[in-house]
Design an enzyme around this catalytic site. Structure first.
Site, short mmCIF file in Angstrom:
data_model
loop_
_atom_site.label_atom_id
_atom_site.label_comp_id
_atom_site.label_asym_id
_atom_site.label_seq_id
_atom_site.Cartn_x
_atom_site.Cartn_y
_atom_site.Cartn_z
N SER A 119 63.22 72.13 60.39
CA SER A 119 64.22 72.64 61.35
C SER A 119 63.84 74.05 61.80
CB SER A 119 65.61 72.58 60.73
OG SER A 119 66.62 72.93 61.66
N HIS A 137 70.86 69.18 65.23
CA HIS A 137 69.94 68.06 65.50
C HIS A 137 70.68 66.80 65.94
CE1 HIS A 137 66.85 70.66 64.03
NE2 HIS A 137 67.51 70.83 62.90
#
Length: 314
Positions: free
Chosen positions: A86, A190
């Site tokens: 991430s 996300h």
């Protein structure tokens, strides 16, 4: 072969930056970054409480700063590959030379602010599923309207969605899942909930001139290696609203022949996954500067396998 990896949001803890600032020049370096991005990284990394550093706009640049600082503290090392989970992808991009440190931190500061704003529109969150079969869990999450936002490998999946959807998940777990654990993040990252942040980040990224990575760069999007700087930057923007496929990154590590993995500060999460999914790969987490000597020894062992074997035989 060594891979250097960087953790994502949720890895931060109060005061975790404190011991790193004792390294020569570290305080001045972090102070300069703080001035450049308009955020007091020293305060948040040393004095702020857990709630303050849970703030997305703070946590993201703080993690990238810590990752860069700890990686460079290892010295002039040349890993075979880099990757980040991430927001850790920004750390990896900086270490690979795609963006300079200040540019990476400036962009991730804008990412954090944009994601925090997107998260404020609807009350959302994330939760880790412990146990269960990934394929069964993914289908169950989709039935509940949740997104499998992180597919991390080693049987770990992170669900993301509204608080109501997460509450429903807690009451109706997928078959085989023992527990649903809420994560210390402030939104459904996300997922489609982050779409407004993608547009903001794309505009900011358009002002940058990325370089091609000097080290093999493994992408969260699909676990593939990416050779072009412009493509890396495009993926950094798009991953805000798309799932993290760390499972595929670890599959690529296997294909590359990775034999050692070092996780930069605040290490622990990715080494834990690697121990379960990459048997035989030596792992080390940089939690404090006290771990640097062991990390350098691991780097030397990977660079000189004959010396490592001799040490093992002694």
């Amino acid at each position: 072969m060594l891979v250097l990896v960087a953790p994502g949001q949720g890895a931060q803890t109060p005061g975790f930056l404190t011991p790193w600032l004792d390294l020569p020049g570290a305080t001045d370096r972090v102070a300069a970054w703080s001035d450049a991005i308009g955020l007091d990284l020293i305060h948040y990394g040393t004095q702020a409480d857990a709630d303050a550093i849970r703030d997305t706009a703070v946590a993201q640049p703080l993690l990238v700063a810590a990752g860069i600082l700890s990686a460079t503290a290892l010295g002039d090392i040349q890993p075979g590959a880099v990757a980040g989970h991430s927001v850790g992808e920004f750390t990896a991009a900086a270490f690979a030379g795609v963006l300079n440190d200040t540019a990476a931190l400036g962009l991730v500061r804008k990412r954090g602010l944009a994601m925090a704003e997107a998260a404020s529109i609807t009350e959302t969150g994330m939760a880790a599923l412990l146990g269960g079969d990934p394929e069964v869990s993914v289908k169950h999450l989709e039935k509940l309207g949740l997104t499998p936002a992180n597919i991390n490998g080693a049987g770990q999946i992170v669900a993301a969605g509204t608080l109501e959807q997460l509450a429903a998940l807690n009451e109706d777990k997928p078959e085989g899942v023992r527990k649903v654990v809420p994560l210390k993040v402030a939104g459904a990252f996300h997922t489609h909930h982050m779409a407004p942040a993608v547009e903001t980040l794309a505009k900011a990224a358009a002002a940058l001139t990325p370089a091609d990575p000097k080290i093999t760069y493994v992408s969260n999007k699909d676990g593939q290696t990416v050779a072009g700087g412009a493509e890396v930057l495009k993926r950094l923007v798009g991953q805000v609203a798309n799932p993290v496929r760390w499972d595929l990154c670890m599959e690529t590590f296997k294909q590359l022949g990775v034999t050692a993995l070092i996780e930069v500060c605040p290490g622990g999460t990715l080494t834990g996954l690697a121990k379960r999914a990459l048997p035989g790969v030596k792992t080390l987490a940089l939690k404090t500067p006290a771990d640097l000597d062991a990390a350098r020894e691991l780097v030397s062992a990977v660079s000189d396998p004959a010396a490592d074997a001799a040490g093992a035989d002694a």
